[in-house]
Design a protein around this motif. Structure first.
Motif, PDB file in Angstrom:
ATOM      1  N   GLY A  75       0.812  -1.202   0.000  1.00 41.61           N
ATOM      2  CA  GLY A  75       0.000   0.000   0.000  1.00 41.61           C
ATOM      3  C   GLY A  75       0.848   1.255   0.000  1.00 41.61           C
ATOM      4  N   SER A  76       0.281   2.364   0.459  1.00 44.25           N
ATOM      5  CA  SER A  76       1.001   3.635   0.453  1.00 44.25           C
ATOM      6  C   SER A  76       2.217   3.611   1.379  1.00 44.25           C
ATOM      7  N   TYR A  77       2.168   2.753   2.401  1.00 43.96           N
ATOM      8  CA  TYR A  77       3.311   2.579   3.305  1.00 43.96           C
ATOM      9  C   TYR A  77       3.638   1.095   3.341  1.00 43.96           C
ATOM     10  N   THR A  78       4.773   0.722   2.774  1.00 40.31           N
ATOM     11  CA  THR A  78       5.138  -0.690   2.695  1.00 40.31           C
ATOM     12  C   THR A  78       5.986  -1.095   3.893  1.00 40.31           C
ATOM     13  N   VAL A  79       5.817  -2.359   4.275  1.00 40.28           N
ATOM     14  CA  VAL A  79       6.546  -2.922   5.413  1.00 40.28           C
ATOM     15  C   VAL A  79       7.103  -4.273   4.982  1.00 40.28           C
ATOM     16  N   THR A  80       8.366  -4.515   5.261  1.00 41.09           N
ATOM     17  CA  THR A  80       8.944  -5.816   4.942  1.00 41.09           C
ATOM     18  C   THR A  80       8.474  -6.855   5.957  1.00 41.09           C
ATOM     19  N   ILE A  81       8.541  -8.109   5.573  1.00 44.50           N
ATOM     20  CA  ILE A  81       8.102  -9.183   6.472  1.00 44.50           C
ATOM     21  C   ILE A  81       8.934  -9.205   7.765  1.00 44.50           C
ATOM     22  N   PRO A  82      10.278  -9.125   7.699  1.00 43.82           N
ATOM     23  CA  PRO A  82      11.048  -9.081   8.960  1.00 43.82           C
ATOM     24  C   PRO A  82      10.670  -7.890   9.847  1.00 43.82           C
ATOM     25  N   ASP A  83      10.469  -6.716   9.227  1.00 44.94           N
ATOM     26  CA  ASP A  83      10.078  -5.552  10.022  1.00 44.94           C
ATOM     27  C   ASP A  83       8.707  -5.747  10.661  1.00 44.94           C
ATOM     28  N   PHE A  84       7.794  -6.389   9.924  1.00 46.23           N
ATOM     29  CA  PHE A  84       6.465  -6.630  10.485  1.00 46.23           C
ATOM     30  C   PHE A  84       6.556  -7.487  11.738  1.00 46.23           C
ATOM     31  N   PHE A  85       7.342  -8.549  11.685  1.00 47.65           N
ATOM     32  CA  PHE A  85       7.447  -9.421  12.858  1.00 47.65           C
ATOM     33  C   PHE A  85       8.185  -8.735  14.002  1.00 47.65           C
ATOM     34  N   ARG A  86       9.144  -7.882  13.683  1.00 51.22           N
ATOM     35  CA  ARG A  86       9.809  -7.123  14.746  1.00 51.22           C
ATOM     36  C   ARG A  86       8.820  -6.171  15.419  1.00 51.22           C
ATOM     37  N   ILE A  87       7.998  -5.515  14.610  1.00 51.30           N
ATOM     38  CA  ILE A  87       6.989  -4.604  15.162  1.00 51.30           C
ATOM     39  C   ILE A  87       5.989  -5.369  16.014  1.00 51.30           C
TER      40      ILE A  87
END
Length: 343
Positions: free
Chosen positions: A26-38
């Motif tokens: 979407g307008s703000y992309t998130v990588t899979i590793p960053d998602f799990f860290r968050i």
């Protein structure tokens, strides 16, 4: 049977992919590793990523979760009605239940200045009240009609729902013309169905409703399949037809009311999910209908939030606008093909 399970699994995988796309892209992309860290930081109270943690945990993820829950609720509700009444037009948004929620919500917004949870509560109550009225009318058939049982009762329920929906739509239109433009705009956003107000609170309430209603649907799935054989055959097989039909109506209305209260009357999801799932898995299936509802809502929301702004000069559409645009031609196609079969 194996092919049906495989096709249902395909729907589940597709729903998981669209869910991931809704959260990560979407307008703000998130990588899979960053998602799990968050996610881990949010659950454990660890260090958060500035900006990204708020966008993912307070906007993207609750929006996707609420979309998943309302998609499953609408899909199950529509499939229950369509299977029980053996009519593809029998869905909550066609037979008036969604209009009951809409009329109650708009009344709360326009006359009482309500917002948030109060509007959701009014919508839930309105859906239940209209469903009770429709069911009561469908039961009070003419003498010799079998006390409201069978296909005659199903036809009366649909006709009563369509008639009441027309009356409620007039009520909504009247209220919209009698209020100021700002209040009308707020009501219109709700009427179109939107995930913009999705939050963890709404997700929690909706999850509790589904925790009660989904097990009830699982229990009713067996008697529902027997009801497809006809009321006489079902009664001969030991099914209490009247009580079972009432229980199915209560479960289906509860699902539709909870979903509508959470996000507004997202158009045509309940109507589309069952027929699309049935054509894909080659058999009426409640799990497939729920997964198809999830796919419809999440895909429509992704298109509305990310693709529509590119095509419409930055305009972000409510999810209900996209599902409505998909549902109208499908309804016409369904009516044409049904008429051809009948001929």
């Amino acid at each position: 049977m194996i092919a049906q399970h495989r096709r249902t699994l395909v729907l589940a995988l597709a729903a998981a992919v669209v869910f991931a796309a809704s959260v990560l892209l979407g307008s703000y992309t998130v990588t899979i590793p960053d998602f799990f860290r968050i996610l881990v930081a949010h659950l454990t109270g660890g260090a958060k990523i500035p900006g990204a943690s708020f966008i993912v945990m307070e906007h993207k993820l609750p929006r996707a979760v609420v979309g998943t829950l309302i998609g499953a609720a609408f899909g199950l509700s529509g499939a229950l009605f369509q299977t029980m009444l053996r009519n593809p037009l029998a869905s909550p948004d066609v037979i008036g239940i969604s209009y009951g929620a809409s009329a109650a919500a708009v009344t709360a917004i326009v006359l009482f200045g309500a917002s948030g949870a109060v509007v959701s509560g009014a919508a839930f109550a309105g859906a239940l009240a209209v469903a009770a009225l429709i069911y009561a009318i469908s039961r009070s058939g003419p003498p010799g009609s079998g006390g409201g049982r069978g296909s005659a009762a199903g036809s009366r329920l649909i006709l009563a729902g369509v008639g009441i929906a027309g009356a409620l739509q007039a009520v909504v239109s009247f209220l919209m013309t009698r209020t100021d433009i700002r209040t009308a705009a707020d009501a219109l956003i709700w009427l179109n169905g939107s995930l913009n107000t999705a939050s963890w609170d709404r997700a929690g309430v909706l999850s509790l409703a589904l925790l009660v209603l989904v097990p009830a649907v699982v229990v009713l799935a067996g008697p529902l399949r027997i009801l497809e054989l006809g009321d006489d055959a079902a009664a001969g097989l030991g099914v209490r037809v009247g009580a079972t039909r009432l229980a199915i109506v209560v479960a289906a209305v509860g699902l539709a009311a909870a979903a509508t209260a959470a996000a507004g009357p997202v158009a045509f999801v309940a109507f589309l999910a069952g027929p699309i799932a049935g054509r894909f898995v080659r058999k009426a299936s409640l799990p497939a209908s729920a997964l198809t509802g999830v796919l419809l809502v999440l895909s429509a929301d992704y298109l509305a939030a990310n693709i529509a702004p590119l095509l419409l000069a930055g305009t972000v559409l409510p999810v209900g606008v996209v599902t409505g645009a998909l549902g109208a031609p499908f309804m016409l196609w369904l009516l044409v093909t049904t008429n051809r079969k009948d001929a």
